[in-house]
Write a protein that holds these residues in place. Structure first.
Motif, PDB file in Angstrom:
ATOM      1  N   TYR A 176      -4.915   3.408  -0.847  1.00 31.47           N
ATOM      2  CA  TYR A 176      -4.305   2.519  -1.842  1.00 31.47           C
ATOM      3  C   TYR A 176      -4.405   1.054  -1.404  1.00 31.47           C
ATOM      4  O   TYR A 176      -4.514   0.156  -2.237  1.00 31.47           O
TER       5      TYR A 176
ATOM      6  N   GLU B 111       0.793  -1.234   0.000  1.00 32.69           N
ATOM      7  CA  GLU B 111       0.000   0.000   0.000  1.00 32.69           C
ATOM      8  C   GLU B 111       0.820   1.276   0.000  1.00 32.69           C
ATOM      9  O   GLU B 111       0.270   2.379  -0.116  1.00 32.69           O
TER      10      GLU B 111
ATOM     11  N   HIS C  67       2.310   3.977  -3.994  1.00 37.55           N
ATOM     12  CA  HIS C  67       1.743   5.004  -4.884  1.00 37.55           C
ATOM     13  C   HIS C  67       2.178   6.385  -4.425  1.00 37.55           C
ATOM     14  O   HIS C  67       2.053   6.721  -3.247  1.00 37.55           O
TER      15      HIS C  67
ATOM     16  N   GLU D  87      -8.670  -4.793  -4.017  1.00 39.18           N
ATOM     17  CA  GLU D  87      -9.606  -4.966  -5.124  1.00 39.18           C
ATOM     18  C   GLU D  87      -8.864  -5.467  -6.362  1.00 39.18           C
ATOM     19  O   GLU D  87      -9.363  -6.363  -7.077  1.00 39.18           O
ATOM     20  N   GLU D  88      -7.692  -4.919  -6.624  1.00 39.46           N
ATOM     21  CA  GLU D  88      -6.900  -5.355  -7.775  1.00 39.46           C
ATOM     22  C   GLU D  88      -6.520  -6.826  -7.645  1.00 39.46           C
ATOM     23  O   GLU D  88      -6.569  -7.590  -8.621  1.00 39.46           O
TER      24      GLU D  88
ATOM     25  N   ARG E 185      -5.556  -4.446 -14.410  1.00 40.25           N
ATOM     26  CA  ARG E 185      -6.304  -3.770 -13.359  1.00 40.25           C
ATOM     27  C   ARG E 185      -5.353  -3.143 -12.324  1.00 40.25           C
ATOM     28  O   ARG E 185      -5.745  -2.212 -11.621  1.00 40.25           O
ATOM     29  N   HIS E 186      -4.119  -3.635 -12.237  1.00 35.93           N
ATOM     30  CA  HIS E 186      -3.149  -3.138 -11.251  1.00 35.93           C
ATOM     31  C   HIS E 186      -2.541  -1.821 -11.726  1.00 35.93           C
ATOM     32  O   HIS E 186      -1.886  -1.772 -12.775  1.00 35.93           O
ATOM     33  N   ALA E 187      -2.731  -0.776 -10.935  1.00 44.14           N
ATOM     34  CA  ALA E 187      -2.235   0.544 -11.316  1.00 44.14           C
ATOM     35  C   ALA E 187      -0.728   0.557 -11.507  1.00 44.14           C
ATOM     36  O   ALA E 187      -0.205   1.164 -12.455  1.00 44.14           O
TER      37      ALA E 187
ATOM     38  N   GLU F 221      -6.934  -0.432   0.019  1.00 41.55           N
ATOM     39  CA  GLU F 221      -8.219  -0.957  -0.441  1.00 41.55           C
ATOM     40  C   GLU F 221      -8.206  -1.178  -1.957  1.00 41.55           C
ATOM     41  O   GLU F 221      -8.782  -2.151  -2.459  1.00 41.55           O
ATOM     42  N   GLN F 222      -7.558  -0.262  -2.671  1.00 38.79           N
ATOM     43  CA  GLN F 222      -7.451  -0.429  -4.120  1.00 38.79           C
ATOM     44  C   GLN F 222      -6.641  -1.675  -4.462  1.00 38.79           C
ATOM     45  O   GLN F 222      -7.004  -2.445  -5.361  1.00 38.79           O
ATOM     46  N   LYS F 223      -5.543  -1.871  -3.743  1.00 37.53           N
ATOM     47  CA  LYS F 223      -4.697  -3.035  -3.997  1.00 37.53           C
ATOM     48  C   LYS F 223      -5.468  -4.335  -3.738  1.00 37.53           C
ATOM     49  O   LYS F 223      -5.329  -5.314  -4.493  1.00 37.53           O
TER      50      LYS F 223
END
Length: 230
Positions: A53, A42, A45, A59-60, A181-183, A55-57
């Motif tokens: 980040y 996390e 970024h 989800e990814e 999907r991974h930023a 939570e985004q990770k």
């Protein structure tokens, strides 16, 4: 390749990126693939707060696992702070005893990232712990027949690939759909074009072994035993 394969990475995205094409191949051929992410990753970024980040990770990671048909296990450790202790190995050993993998994949032992090195050490230690009788644990012990280190441009000190798996088009396409999907893989964090790099790398390795694409690994040798035991 109808096998059970566990891939242990330091951060969400590590094994998805490097071992992901092989895991997709395993699933397509009727096997079972399990991704174990030791930390959330996390702090990677430059503009998004770690709590957001994280939570985004997650989800990814879930999206990737669903896309290739893998199972996902996330350990509750923070990016950059994976401890060098028995607890991490014990958690991974639980997964190994339950799944009884034919192959265990993890990082190479030399990396610019401490979390990568510690995840690899924990994976080797976990393989040892899962293989020995422990009276306090009911689960049947299991010795992993094959342990491999994934090729990662951040873990290349002393890395020499000796094991190659052909990556068919469908496995590649599933991996590509999931990893996009991974930023970080898209180059949105620090600009490195991870997807382009690993796509090209698979073609280069494929040239070496007579396939369109191939994933390269290094077999665990003496370090497997040096780091795993008491």
């Amino acid at each position: 390749m109808s096998k059970t394969v566990i891939a242990v990475g330091g951060h969400i995205g590590d094994m998805e990126l490097t071992a992901g094409p092989t895991l997709a191949k395993v699933v397509l051929e009727g096997g079972r693939a399990i991704i174990v992410d030791c930390t959330y990753g996390e702090r990677g970024h430059p503009t998004i707060a770690p709590s957001v980040y994280r939570e985004q990770k997650l989800e990814e990671a879930r999206f990737f696992a669903d896309t290739i048909g893998a199972e996902l296990v996330t350990l509750d450790y923070s990016d950059g702070f994976l401890p060098d202790d028995e607890a991490v190995a014990e958690q991974i050993a639980v997964v190994i005893r339950e799944a009884k993998p034919d192959i265990l994949i993890t990082h190479w032992l030399h990396s610019m990232h401490r979390d990568h090195e510690r995840a690899a050490q924990a994976a080797l230690r976990a393989a040892f712990l899962a293989s020995i009788p422990i009276e306090e644990i009911d689960a049947e012990r299991h010795s992993v027949p094959v342990i491999l280190h994934a090729e990662n441009w951040e873990d290349m000190e002393g890395f020499e690939a000796d094991t190659f798996y052909e990556i068919p088009d469908e496995a590649y396409e599933r991996w590509r759909a999931g990893i996009e999907r991974h930023a970080f893989a898209r180059g949105e964090t620090y600009g490195f074009r991870f997807i382009d790099y690993y796509s090209a790398l698979m073609q280069v390795k494929g040239c070496l072994v007579g396939h369109q694409r191939a994933a390269a690994f290094k077999s665990a040798g003496h370090e497997r035993f040096a780091l795993a035991g008491p």
